[in-house]
Design a protein around this motif. Sequence first.
Motif, PDB file in Angstrom:
ATOM      1  N   UNK A 110      -4.493  45.102  59.140  1.00 18.90           N
ATOM      2  CA  UNK A 110      -4.020  43.907  59.847  1.00 18.90           C
ATOM      3  C   UNK A 110      -3.763  42.757  58.868  1.00 18.90           C
ATOM      4  N   UNK A 111      -2.839  41.846  59.224  1.00 24.81           N
ATOM      5  CA  UNK A 111      -2.563  40.690  58.369  1.00 24.81           C
ATOM      6  C   UNK A 111      -3.813  39.854  58.083  1.00 24.81           C
ATOM      7  N   UNK A 112      -4.623  39.635  59.122  1.00 27.52           N
ATOM      8  CA  UNK A 112      -5.806  38.796  58.928  1.00 27.52           C
ATOM      9  C   UNK A 112      -6.802  39.451  57.979  1.00 27.52           C
ATOM     10  N   UNK A 113      -6.975  40.761  58.069  1.00 20.45           N
ATOM     11  CA  UNK A 113      -7.917  41.454  57.189  1.00 20.45           C
ATOM     12  C   UNK A 113      -7.449  41.434  55.744  1.00 20.45           C
ATOM     13  N   UNK A 114      -6.142  41.552  55.540  1.00 19.95           N
ATOM     14  CA  UNK A 114      -5.619  41.483  54.169  1.00 19.95           C
ATOM     15  C   UNK A 114      -5.828  40.087  53.585  1.00 19.95           C
ATOM     16  N   UNK A 115      -5.620  39.066  54.411  1.00 20.20           N
ATOM     17  CA  UNK A 115      -5.835  37.696  53.946  1.00 20.20           C
ATOM     18  C   UNK A 115      -7.303  37.450  53.607  1.00 20.20           C
ATOM     19  N   UNK A 116      -8.198  37.967  54.436  1.00 19.30           N
ATOM     20  CA  UNK A 116      -9.636  37.825  54.174  1.00 19.30           C
ATOM     21  C   UNK A 116     -10.001  38.502  52.865  1.00 19.30           C
ATOM     22  N   UNK A 117      -9.457  39.685  52.629  1.00 22.41           N
ATOM     23  CA  UNK A 117      -9.712  40.402  51.377  1.00 22.41           C
ATOM     24  C   UNK A 117      -9.372  39.524  50.182  1.00 22.41           C
ATOM     25  N   UNK A 118      -8.202  38.899  50.200  1.00 22.76           N
ATOM     26  CA  UNK A 118      -7.762  38.052  49.089  1.00 22.76           C
ATOM     27  C   UNK A 118      -8.677  36.848  48.922  1.00 22.76           C
ATOM     28  N   UNK A 205     -16.852  33.150  58.699  1.00 19.32           N
ATOM     29  CA  UNK A 205     -16.010  32.034  59.143  1.00 19.32           C
ATOM     30  C   UNK A 205     -14.539  32.264  58.775  1.00 19.32           C
ATOM     31  N   UNK A 206     -14.313  32.803  57.587  1.00 20.81           N
ATOM     32  CA  UNK A 206     -12.938  33.100  57.172  1.00 20.81           C
ATOM     33  C   UNK A 206     -12.344  34.191  58.047  1.00 20.81           C
ATOM     34  N   UNK A 207     -13.138  35.192  58.382  1.00 18.67           N
ATOM     35  CA  UNK A 207     -12.652  36.254  59.264  1.00 18.67           C
ATOM     36  C   UNK A 207     -12.275  35.697  60.637  1.00 18.67           C
ATOM     37  N   UNK A 208     -13.092  34.789  61.155  1.00 15.67           N
ATOM     38  CA  UNK A 208     -12.800  34.188  62.455  1.00 15.67           C
ATOM     39  C   UNK A 208     -11.517  33.358  62.398  1.00 15.67           C
ATOM     40  N   UNK A 209     -11.411  32.514  61.354  1.00 18.11           N
ATOM     41  CA  UNK A 209     -10.221  31.670  61.222  1.00 18.11           C
ATOM     42  C   UNK A 209      -8.969  32.510  61.033  1.00 18.11           C
ATOM     43  N   UNK A 210      -9.050  33.529  60.199  1.00 27.33           N
ATOM     44  CA  UNK A 210      -7.876  34.366  59.928  1.00 27.33           C
ATOM     45  C   UNK A 210      -7.437  35.110  61.186  1.00 27.33           C
ATOM     46  N   UNK A 211      -8.391  35.600  61.951  1.00 28.51           N
ATOM     47  CA  UNK A 211      -8.051  36.317  63.174  1.00 28.51           C
ATOM     48  C   UNK A 211      -7.326  35.414  64.168  1.00 28.51           C
ATOM     49  N   UNK A 212      -7.712  34.149  64.208  1.00 35.78           N
ATOM     50  CA  UNK A 212      -7.065  33.207  65.124  1.00 35.78           C
ATOM     51  C   UNK A 212      -5.698  32.754  64.589  1.00 35.78           C
ATOM     52  N   UNK A 213      -5.634  32.483  63.297  1.00 37.47           N
ATOM     53  CA  UNK A 213      -4.428  31.870  62.735  1.00 37.47           C
ATOM     54  C   UNK A 213      -3.314  32.857  62.431  1.00 37.47           C
ATOM     55  N   UNK A 214      -3.668  34.073  62.064  1.00 34.80           N
ATOM     56  CA  UNK A 214      -2.660  35.009  61.569  1.00 34.80           C
ATOM     57  C   UNK A 214      -2.302  36.103  62.555  1.00 34.80           C
ATOM     58  N   UNK A 215      -2.669  35.944  63.785  1.00 33.90           N
ATOM     59  CA  UNK A 215      -2.384  36.971  64.790  1.00 33.90           C
ATOM     60  C   UNK A 215      -0.895  37.241  64.911  1.00 33.90           C
TER      61      UNK A 215
END
Length: 217
Positions: A110-118, A205-215
């Motif tokens: 998922x886009x959010x998971x890739x962003x969290x990884x980075x 917190x980053x996982x939560x924000x990314x899931x909301x913002x990058x859906x």
Amino acid sequence: MRTPHATIAAPSSDTEGTMETHATQPGGHSVRTRSQHQRRKRIVQAAAALASRGGVEAMQMRTVAERAGVALGTLYRYFPSKMDLVVAVVGEEIDLLESSIERRPPGAATPSSRAVDVLMRATRGLMREPELADALIRSLIMAEVQTPFGDRMTGLLLRVSAEGLSIEQASEAQLDLAGSLASVWVQELLEMLRGRRTYDQIQRRIETAAARLLTDI
């Protein structure tokens, strides 16, 4: 994001005030261009080494010049102010992060998971030298001039989350969403540097924000 700063040995003599010859090598690059690149790299490494031990306050221009083995006037020609030097050090950190991502791209679905990884890779890299991270982040936040840090992190998040999307190709909404996530990360990183967050708390917190913002990115 970097290996520990090695002591930078000053050259045996400072030839910064003289003009190098423009002899061209077989590859087409002049001696002068290569020499300038190497000198700039020495300066940035010297500044990072000082900041990693004593924060931005330790990055006195004269001290940086002495450590890099260049004349003070030469340092000011490359970096007219301390903030220019801070921006260059931050740029090198992002270069290292981008190189890491090119070697080992995020493999999440998922886009959010890739962003969290980075962002968590960036967090781990910066926290290897917390004093340097604290100095750089605080300086950029307080800067009265525009710095490329936010744009570069936003661009990086767009590329990994939207499968290669560039800033130029992104819509205004996509830029806002990626930029907001980058801002959340910076604030969380500051909280960690102040001892108010653990690594696991930041990740959650980053996982939560990314899931909301990058859906819908």
